[in-house]
Write a protein that holds these residues in place. Structure first.
Motif, PDB file in Angstrom:
ATOM      1  N   LEU A  96     -11.867  71.212  37.237  1.00 29.89           N
ATOM      2  CA  LEU A  96     -12.619  71.570  38.433  1.00 29.89           C
ATOM      3  C   LEU A  96     -12.489  70.475  39.487  1.00 29.89           C
ATOM      4  O   LEU A  96     -12.316  70.761  40.675  1.00 29.89           O
ATOM      5  CB  LEU A  96     -14.091  71.792  38.086  1.00 29.89           C
ATOM      6  N   VAL A  97     -12.548  69.220  39.050  1.00 30.90           N
ATOM      7  CA  VAL A  97     -12.380  68.096  39.976  1.00 30.90           C
ATOM      8  C   VAL A  97     -11.000  68.162  40.632  1.00 30.90           C
ATOM      9  O   VAL A  97     -10.873  68.037  41.856  1.00 30.90           O
ATOM     10  CB  VAL A  97     -12.571  66.749  39.251  1.00 30.90           C
ATOM     11  N   VAL A  98      -9.969  68.373  39.823  1.00 30.28           N
ATOM     12  CA  VAL A  98      -8.610  68.440  40.363  1.00 30.28           C
ATOM     13  C   VAL A  98      -8.453  69.632  41.305  1.00 30.28           C
ATOM     14  O   VAL A  98      -7.850  69.518  42.380  1.00 30.28           O
ATOM     15  CB  VAL A  98      -7.577  68.499  39.222  1.00 30.28           C
ATOM     16  N   LYS A  99      -8.990  70.758  40.909  1.00 32.98           N
ATOM     17  CA  LYS A  99      -8.903  71.952  41.770  1.00 32.98           C
ATOM     18  C   LYS A  99      -9.554  71.696  43.121  1.00 32.98           C
ATOM     19  O   LYS A  99      -9.014  72.080  44.173  1.00 32.98           O
ATOM     20  CB  LYS A  99      -9.579  73.141  41.082  1.00 32.98           C
ATOM     21  N   THR A 100     -10.711  71.029  43.109  1.00 32.36           N
ATOM     22  CA  THR A 100     -11.424  70.742  44.351  1.00 32.36           C
ATOM     23  C   THR A 100     -10.642  69.759  45.211  1.00 32.36           C
ATOM     24  O   THR A 100     -10.465  69.969  46.420  1.00 32.36           O
ATOM     25  CB  THR A 100     -12.815  70.168  44.048  1.00 32.36           C
ATOM     26  N   LEU A 101     -10.163  68.681  44.596  1.00 38.13           N
ATOM     27  CA  LEU A 101      -9.496  67.625  45.358  1.00 38.13           C
ATOM     28  C   LEU A 101      -8.124  68.027  45.865  1.00 38.13           C
ATOM     29  O   LEU A 101      -7.607  67.411  46.811  1.00 38.13           O
ATOM     30  CB  LEU A 101      -9.396  66.352  44.513  1.00 38.13           C
ATOM     31  N   THR A 102      -7.512  69.035  45.248  1.00 41.84           N
ATOM     32  CA  THR A 102      -6.187  69.472  45.690  1.00 41.84           C
ATOM     33  C   THR A 102      -6.252  70.723  46.563  1.00 41.84           C
ATOM     34  O   THR A 102      -5.221  71.168  47.081  1.00 41.84           O
ATOM     35  CB  THR A 102      -5.259  69.735  44.495  1.00 41.84           C
ATOM     36  N   ASP A 103      -7.447  71.282  46.734  1.00 42.72           N
ATOM     37  CA  ASP A 103      -7.596  72.444  47.603  1.00 42.72           C
ATOM     38  C   ASP A 103      -7.287  72.045  49.045  1.00 42.72           C
ATOM     39  O   ASP A 103      -7.669  70.959  49.502  1.00 42.72           O
ATOM     40  CB  ASP A 103      -9.029  72.979  47.505  1.00 42.72           C
ATOM     41  N   SER A 104      -6.600  72.923  49.763  1.00 41.77           N
ATOM     42  CA  SER A 104      -6.149  72.576  51.107  1.00 41.77           C
ATOM     43  C   SER A 104      -7.301  72.215  52.046  1.00 41.77           C
ATOM     44  O   SER A 104      -7.140  71.361  52.924  1.00 41.77           O
ATOM     45  CB  SER A 104      -5.334  73.726  51.703  1.00 41.77           C
ATOM     46  N   ARG A 105      -8.456  72.837  51.865  1.00 44.61           N
ATOM     47  CA  ARG A 105      -9.609  72.515  52.712  1.00 44.61           C
ATOM     48  C   ARG A 105     -10.542  71.527  52.050  1.00 44.61           C
ATOM     49  O   ARG A 105     -10.909  70.508  52.637  1.00 44.61           O
ATOM     50  CB  ARG A 105     -10.390  73.787  53.058  1.00 44.61           C
ATOM     51  N   GLN A 106     -10.930  71.820  50.812  1.00 44.66           N
ATOM     52  CA  GLN A 106     -11.916  70.980  50.138  1.00 44.66           C
ATOM     53  C   GLN A 106     -11.409  69.559  49.908  1.00 44.66           C
ATOM     54  O   GLN A 106     -12.189  68.602  49.977  1.00 44.66           O
ATOM     55  CB  GLN A 106     -12.312  71.609  48.796  1.00 44.66           C
ATOM     56  N   GLY A 107     -10.143  69.424  49.613  1.00 45.78           N
ATOM     57  CA  GLY A 107      -9.590  68.092  49.386  1.00 45.78           C
ATOM     58  C   GLY A 107      -9.708  67.220  50.623  1.00 45.78           C
ATOM     59  O   GLY A 107     -10.150  66.066  50.557  1.00 45.78           O
ATOM     60  N   ARG A 108      -9.325  67.769  51.774  1.00 44.98           N
ATOM     61  CA  ARG A 108      -9.428  67.008  53.027  1.00 44.98           C
ATOM     62  C   ARG A 108     -10.887  66.745  53.385  1.00 44.98           C
ATOM     63  O   ARG A 108     -11.231  65.674  53.899  1.00 44.98           O
ATOM     64  CB  ARG A 108      -8.744  67.769  54.159  1.00 44.98           C
ATOM     65  N   LEU A 109     -11.745  67.722  53.087  1.00 41.60           N
ATOM     66  CA  LEU A 109     -13.169  67.575  53.386  1.00 41.60           C
ATOM     67  C   LEU A 109     -13.772  66.430  52.585  1.00 41.60           C
ATOM     68  O   LEU A 109     -14.518  65.593  53.121  1.00 41.60           O
ATOM     69  CB  LEU A 109     -13.895  68.885  53.099  1.00 41.60           C
ATOM     70  N   PHE A 110     -13.467  66.365  51.296  1.00 38.23           N
ATOM     71  CA  PHE A 110     -14.001  65.287  50.470  1.00 38.23           C
ATOM     72  C   PHE A 110     -13.499  63.927  50.926  1.00 38.23           C
ATOM     73  O   PHE A 110     -14.250  62.944  50.950  1.00 38.23           O
ATOM     74  CB  PHE A 110     -13.663  65.512  48.993  1.00 38.23           C
ATOM     75  N   LYS A 111     -12.237  63.841  51.298  1.00 45.71           N
ATOM     76  CA  LYS A 111     -11.712  62.570  51.797  1.00 45.71           C
ATOM     77  C   LYS A 111     -12.463  62.131  53.045  1.00 45.71           C
ATOM     78  O   LYS A 111     -12.800  60.947  53.211  1.00 45.71           O
ATOM     79  CB  LYS A 111     -10.219  62.695  52.099  1.00 45.71           C
ATOM     80  N   ALA A 112     -12.734  63.094  53.941  1.00 48.77           N
ATOM     81  CA  ALA A 112     -13.460  62.774  55.172  1.00 48.77           C
ATOM     82  C   ALA A 112     -14.884  62.332  54.868  1.00 48.77           C
ATOM     83  O   ALA A 112     -15.407  61.397  55.497  1.00 48.77           O
ATOM     84  CB  ALA A 112     -13.464  63.980  56.104  1.00 48.77           C
ATOM     85  N   LEU A 113     -15.535  62.988  53.908  1.00 46.73           N
ATOM     86  CA  LEU A 113     -16.910  62.628  53.566  1.00 46.73           C
ATOM     87  C   LEU A 113     -16.980  61.277  52.865  1.00 46.73           C
ATOM     88  O   LEU A 113     -17.928  60.511  53.066  1.00 46.73           O
ATOM     89  CB  LEU A 113     -17.526  63.721  52.695  1.00 46.73           C
ATOM     90  N   ILE A 114     -15.981  60.983  52.056  1.00 47.92           N
ATOM     91  CA  ILE A 114     -15.929  59.661  51.419  1.00 47.92           C
ATOM     92  C   ILE A 114     -15.728  58.591  52.483  1.00 47.92           C
ATOM     93  O   ILE A 114     -16.375  57.531  52.453  1.00 47.92           O
ATOM     94  CB  ILE A 114     -14.805  59.616  50.366  1.00 47.92           C
ATOM     95  N   ALA A 115     -14.848  58.856  53.450  1.00 48.34           N
ATOM     96  CA  ALA A 115     -14.649  57.917  54.557  1.00 48.34           C
ATOM     97  C   ALA A 115     -15.939  57.755  55.355  1.00 48.34           C
ATOM     98  O   ALA A 115     -16.305  56.637  55.754  1.00 48.34           O
ATOM     99  CB  ALA A 115     -13.520  58.405  55.456  1.00 48.34           C
ATOM    100  N   ALA A 116     -16.646  58.859  55.562  1.00 48.83           N
ATOM    101  CA  ALA A 116     -17.916  58.803  56.299  1.00 48.83           C
ATOM    102  C   ALA A 116     -18.921  57.909  55.585  1.00 48.83           C
ATOM    103  O   ALA A 116     -19.683  57.170  56.222  1.00 48.83           O
ATOM    104  CB  ALA A 116     -18.479  60.209  56.467  1.00 48.83           C
ATOM    105  N   SER A 117     -18.925  57.966  54.271  1.00 47.62           N
ATOM    106  CA  SER A 117     -19.898  57.190  53.497  1.00 47.62           C
ATOM    107  C   SER A 117     -19.688  55.688  53.645  1.00 47.62           C
ATOM    108  O   SER A 117     -20.608  54.898  53.393  1.00 47.62           O
ATOM    109  CB  SER A 117     -19.828  57.580  52.016  1.00 47.62           C
ATOM    110  N   LEU A 118     -18.501  55.287  54.066  1.00 47.67           N
ATOM    111  CA  LEU A 118     -18.192  53.865  54.217  1.00 47.67           C
ATOM    112  C   LEU A 118     -18.693  53.296  55.538  1.00 47.67           C
ATOM    113  O   LEU A 118     -18.756  52.074  55.696  1.00 47.67           O
ATOM    114  CB  LEU A 118     -16.681  53.641  54.105  1.00 47.67           C
TER     115      LEU A 118
END
Length: 205
Positions: A96-118
């Protein structure tokens, strides 16, 4: 003012719920397409088709909007697996983690949210809560395994679940690696083996 909820944290109903859904969808689209520092509430309001005054009054800052988006994602996330096997449950979690992180939308979204958290405290706190919710949800798999006698009784369920996703996030964010189901399966096997070996057994107080 004491007792006043943080912007975006009250769960509305009716038209207000529809506004929230539209705004969060627009915010997710914007974050998936661009950086957090490019998140503009006026633009989000236009994307969502709602008045900018409503967006500013309800959320106030990009950080509060990102925090509410993470809260919504936690609420909408899938429930844990319950296969009766620790190995299969952890494998389902890793996939499920891999599916989420490699999804064309969700993967980019998580990267952006992780960047936001910094760079934003509200986003950071919301990201921490998101993972607390998800880890607690999946820790039931480990508790069940302890009850079945598969793991030492002192095993820390949260630590085992975190150990599944940690190498996957590291490979994605630190190495720029393209994750596959094989990586998910390897992460799950490693976490299960460590749990059985007592790696995450808590020491007596």
């Amino acid at each position: 003012m004491p007792g006043t909820p943080a912007p975006g944290t009250v769960r509305p109903g009716g038209r207000t719920a529809r506004v929230r859904e539209a705004v969060l969808r627009a915010a997710g689209d914007a974050l998936a397409a661009d950086r957090f520092d490019a998140l503009d509430l006026t633009e989000i309001a236009a994307r969502a088709g709602v008045g900018k005054t409503t967006v500013y009054r309800r959320w106030g800052t990009p950080g509060a909007l990102a925090a509410d988006l993470l809260a919504d994602m936690a609420e909408q996330s899938l429930r844990r697996a319950d296969t009766g096997s620790l190995d299969e449950d952890l494998r389902a979690n890793a996939r499920l983690v891999v599916k989420t992180l490699t999804d064309s939308r969700q993967g980019r979204l998580f990267k952006a949210l992780i960047a936001a958290s910094l760079c934003d405290d509200q986003a950071a706190q919301a990201l921490h809560r998101f993972y607390e919710v998800r880890i607690e949800e999946w820790s039931g798999c480990v508790r069940d395994a302890i009850a079945r006698g598969e793991l030492p009784t002192a095993t820390d369920p949260h630590a085992v679940v975190a150990a599944v996703s940690a190498p996957l996030y590291y490979a994605l964010l630190n190495r720029g690696y393209t994750l596959t189901d094989a990586d998910a399966d390897a992460a799950a096997r490693s976490a299960a083996a460590g749990a059985r070996a007592g790696v995450w057994a808590r020491s007596p107080e």
